[in-house]
Write a protein that holds these residues in place. Structure first.
Motif, PDB file in Angstrom:
ATOM      1  N   ARG A   1       7.283 -10.316 -19.077  1.00  0.00           N
ATOM      2  CA  ARG A   1       5.791 -10.044 -18.742  1.00  0.00           C
ATOM      3  C   ARG A   1       4.677 -10.737 -19.608  1.00  0.00           C
ATOM      4  O   ARG A   1       3.808 -10.856 -19.108  1.00  0.00           O
ATOM      5  N   GLU A   2       5.279 -11.502 -20.590  1.00  0.00           N
ATOM      6  CA  GLU A   2       4.427 -11.961 -21.623  1.00  0.00           C
ATOM      7  C   GLU A   2       4.337 -13.448 -20.991  1.00  0.00           C
ATOM      8  O   GLU A   2       3.379 -14.257 -21.665  1.00  0.00           O
TER       9      GLU A   2
ATOM     10  N   GLY B   1       2.993 -22.117 -18.332  1.00  0.00           N
ATOM     11  CA  GLY B   1       2.782 -23.136 -17.138  1.00  0.00           C
ATOM     12  C   GLY B   1       3.486 -22.245 -16.033  1.00  0.00           C
ATOM     13  O   GLY B   1       3.741 -21.217 -15.894  1.00  0.00           O
ATOM     14  N   ALA B   2       2.883 -22.664 -14.701  1.00  0.00           N
ATOM     15  CA  ALA B   2       2.947 -21.970 -13.298  1.00  0.00           C
ATOM     16  C   ALA B   2       4.375 -21.871 -13.017  1.00  0.00           C
ATOM     17  O   ALA B   2       4.914 -20.826 -12.516  1.00  0.00           O
ATOM     18  N   GLU B   3       5.253 -23.038 -13.337  1.00  0.00           N
ATOM     19  CA  GLU B   3       6.638 -22.775 -12.883  1.00  0.00           C
ATOM     20  C   GLU B   3       7.345 -21.712 -13.723  1.00  0.00           C
ATOM     21  O   GLU B   3       8.203 -20.906 -13.356  1.00  0.00           O
TER      22      GLU B   3
ATOM     23  N   ALA C   1       9.817 -16.237 -14.409  1.00  0.00           N
ATOM     24  CA  ALA C   1      10.015 -15.070 -15.262  1.00  0.00           C
ATOM     25  C   ALA C   1       9.591 -13.766 -14.320  1.00  0.00           C
ATOM     26  O   ALA C   1      10.218 -12.678 -14.532  1.00  0.00           O
ATOM     27  N   ALA C   2       8.552 -13.936 -13.259  1.00  0.00           N
ATOM     28  CA  ALA C   2       7.948 -12.798 -12.234  1.00  0.00           C
ATOM     29  C   ALA C   2       9.357 -12.673 -11.541  1.00  0.00           C
ATOM     30  O   ALA C   2       9.682 -11.451 -11.392  1.00  0.00           O
TER      31      ALA C   2
ATOM     32  N   LEU D   1      19.230 -16.816 -12.490  1.00  0.00           N
ATOM     33  CA  LEU D   1      19.064 -17.186 -13.844  1.00  0.00           C
ATOM     34  C   LEU D   1      19.813 -18.893 -13.969  1.00  0.00           C
ATOM     35  O   LEU D   1      19.492 -19.367 -14.840  1.00  0.00           O
ATOM     36  N   ALA D   2      20.857 -19.098 -13.225  1.00  0.00           N
ATOM     37  CA  ALA D   2      21.479 -20.360 -13.229  1.00  0.00           C
ATOM     38  C   ALA D   2      20.778 -21.530 -13.088  1.00  0.00           C
ATOM     39  O   ALA D   2      20.819 -22.629 -13.243  1.00  0.00           O
TER      40      ALA D   2
END
Length: 285
Positions: A213-214, A221-223, A228-229, A272-273
């Protein structure tokens, strides 16, 4: 070459001519009784030694040959050896112009034994039919994709076993393997965010979720924010699955829950990969 774990279609089974093997065993049993009857009649002087018809000679050898080939294909060693002995012994007995009582009794023993062994082997082998909705997972060479296997090689065994268990309808076993897969992915994600793995995985999961969330567009950066989202979205399902697994170790899973966990675990590990591997150091964002 066939082995005990091969998956085959109904068409494959037809090509094995199992029906012909059963017919061969039935013929050998019937002709053995005929040989026995003639041998008794000859010994009692009721009939002279008899010549065997061409049809009987041909089909006795053909039936033995079918059993031998079937046993060889399925690696049934005892049945193959018995068939080979019968195949080696039968031709000179069958080729004789006149068959006496001794020859007929020898043929009776070989044919009767081979027939019974064939039926015993066929009766003792069980075939499991896979649900067509999940069957493809059994022989899938890369259930979670090559990218996941390259990034998390230590999870490959459990990924493959989870897929096989899904195909076999062993829902709880599939989830057990998936939990081991998730542990590898969560460890990599914790390392990525600099979260120290706790003895209690729930605490680690909470810290990982807080770290995702941080990550913001301005700071990372947007990517990175998007990645992360998406990781956080997967993580919410993973947390629930993991918590239920940890708090209720004796819980049994049905098809619906196991498939949902499988599909979400697959999506999580694939996500994740895209950026992580199990041995990569923390990436500063």
């Amino acid at each position: 070459m066939f082995n005990r774990f091969i998956v085959m279609s109904l068409y494959d089974m037809e090509r094995l001519e199992v029906g012909n093997v059963v017919a061969a065993a039935a013929y050998l049993n019937a002709v053995a009784s005929e040989y026995s009857m003639y041998a008794k009649m000859i010994r009692q002087g009721l009939v002279p030694p008899t010549g065997l018809s061409e049809h009987t000679r041909i089909w006795t050898l053909k039936s033995i040959e079918r059993v031998r080939d079937f046993a060889r294909a399925w690696q049934i060693a005892a049945l193959e050896r018995s068939a080979m002995r019968a195949f080696d012994m039968a031709p000179p007995l069958l080729a004789a112009p006149v068959a006496g009582a001794t020859a007929l009794e020898d043929l009776n023993r070989q044919c009767a034994l081979l027939s019974q062994l064939t039926i015993d082997e066929l009766s003792g082998r069980k075939l499991y039919t896979l649900d067509r909705r999940h069957a493809s997972w059994f022989e899938n060479p890369s259930p979670f994709g090559d990218k996941v296997e390259d990034a998390f090689p230590s999870a490959v065994f459990d990924i493959e076993e989870a897929a096989k268990c899904r195909a076999l309808g062993r829902w709880t076993a599939s989830v057990m393997h998936l939990m081991r897969v998730l542990e590898t992915g969560l460890a990599a994600l914790a390392q990525h965010y600099g979260v120290e793995k706790q003895a209690n995985w729930n605490q680690t999961l909470n810290q990982i979720e807080a770290s995702t969330r941080e990550v913001g567009k301005r700071t990372h950066g947007a990517e990175a924010e998007q990645w992360a989202a998406e990781a956080a979205a997967h993580l919410r399902f993973v947390k629930n699955a993991w918590r239920n697994h940890a708090m209720h170790p004796s819980e049994k899973y049905d098809e619906q829950h196991a498939v949902a966990i499988f599909d979400n675990c697959r999506g999580f590990m694939s996500h994740l990969a895209e950026k992580l591997t199990e041995d990569a150091p923390r990436t500063p964002w």
